[in-house]
Motif scaffolding. Sequence first.
Motif, PDB file in Angstrom:
ATOM      1  N   LEU A 101      12.173 -56.499 -70.459  1.00 49.25           N
ATOM      2  CA  LEU A 101      12.638 -57.720 -71.113  1.00 49.25           C
ATOM      3  C   LEU A 101      12.040 -57.840 -72.514  1.00 49.25           C
ATOM      4  CD1 LEU A 101      12.276 -60.202 -68.115  1.00 49.25           C
ATOM      5  CD2 LEU A 101      14.397 -59.231 -69.017  1.00 49.25           C
ATOM      6  N   LEU A 102      10.755 -57.545 -72.652  1.00 48.65           N
ATOM      7  CA  LEU A 102      10.107 -57.621 -73.962  1.00 48.65           C
ATOM      8  C   LEU A 102      10.701 -56.597 -74.919  1.00 48.65           C
ATOM      9  CD1 LEU A 102       6.362 -58.102 -72.878  1.00 48.65           C
ATOM     10  CD2 LEU A 102       8.061 -59.844 -73.445  1.00 48.65           C
ATOM     11  N   GLU A 103      11.003 -55.401 -74.393  1.00 45.46           N
ATOM     12  CA  GLU A 103      11.607 -54.368 -75.235  1.00 45.46           C
ATOM     13  C   GLU A 103      13.026 -54.735 -75.643  1.00 45.46           C
ATOM     14  OE1 GLU A 103      11.242 -50.869 -72.860  1.00 45.46           O
ATOM     15  OE2 GLU A 103       9.147 -50.492 -73.440  1.00 45.46           O
ATOM     16  N   ALA A 104      13.672 -55.612 -74.874  1.00 47.41           N
ATOM     17  CA  ALA A 104      15.036 -56.035 -75.191  1.00 47.41           C
ATOM     18  C   ALA A 104      15.065 -57.249 -76.101  1.00 47.41           C
ATOM     19  CB  ALA A 104      15.797 -56.341 -73.902  1.00 47.41           C
ATOM     20  N   GLY A 105      13.906 -57.736 -76.518  1.00 48.70           N
ATOM     21  CA  GLY A 105      13.877 -58.849 -77.468  1.00 48.70           C
ATOM     22  C   GLY A 105      13.369 -60.162 -76.924  1.00 48.70           C
ATOM     23  N   TRP A 106      12.995 -60.198 -75.641  1.00 49.04           N
ATOM     24  CA  TRP A 106      12.418 -61.421 -75.097  1.00 49.04           C
ATOM     25  C   TRP A 106      11.025 -61.634 -75.694  1.00 49.04           C
ATOM     26  CZ3 TRP A 106      13.654 -64.286 -70.229  1.00 49.04           C
ATOM     27  CH2 TRP A 106      14.973 -64.077 -69.831  1.00 49.04           C
TER      28      TRP A 106
END
Length: 324
Positions: free
Chosen positions: A41-46
């Motif tokens: 999720l963090l790598e996807a922009g979260w």
Amino acid sequence: MSFSNPPSPADHHHSRIGAGITLGLAASLAFATSGTFVRPLLEAGWTPGAAVFWRVLVASVLLAPFGLWAMRGHWGELRAEWFRVLAFGLLAVAMAQGMYFSAVSRMSVSVALLLEYMAPVALVLLAWVRTRKAPSGLILAGSAASVVGLFCVLDLTGARLDGLGVLFAMGAMVGAAAYFAIGSGDSKLPALALPAFGLPIGAVALGLLIAVGALPYSAPLVDVTLLGHQVPWWVPLSVVIVVATAAAYALGLAGLPLMGERLSSFVSLSEVLFATAVAALILGEIPSPMQLLGGVGIIAGVVLIRLDGMSTAPAPAEELVALD
């Protein structure tokens, strides 16, 4: 016909602690899955703030029915201990989670974890100051072994320091210490009361921080990469919510009163070991020999703390009878 002797108070004491350690280890394993499954999720922009907010909010909704069921006949206790629940939600949930993710956004995960997991040592020092009684040699040795083991397990190579990040991480340490202190204290509340009613308070506090801009918020609803496959965003988030939050808090808070704040805080260091193992199995991040050595140090520290607890176990009932 043979008759077995009834269990002694010492046997009951040891069985309670054994059950508490089992629950604590299960909670640590559940908490340890959060890093691996939140990473996509963090790598996807979260942003970290968005991830922790939805983690706490949805978990509180999931636990609400169980909390309401457990509270049957105990509403008076909840009113009497409302401050305890409020403090848990603000410190052990919102502060611990929000400060940790804020620290991670400014510094390496390893340093943030190291500072947060100084909570067990901080509790030992606090007890020393509060009681003005020096800890036993086993407690000091266990603390030292755990700290050295923690340094070895966490890869600090190339770690960077950030002044504000350090303050955030120290705030997370205070929140983690509050989790153990509040959760292990004397209470007439059912074990599920604190997570069921504390998590919503934490969610509200995190929501307010997001609303005023203190926690950056971004949560793109896009497919993410997990185990080499493209999956919807809600798949890893569901694992974080159900396993790493709802189940982890419920298990941990059930075990805390059985162990006490000191032993439970050191048992929680196993989360670092479980996180390393989960990352190795799912992400292929194989631990180094130094990390394995650090794991031995953490386990040795927990064993020493446990040995100190065994040496101070309750005496048999016949030894507690006062003589006139």
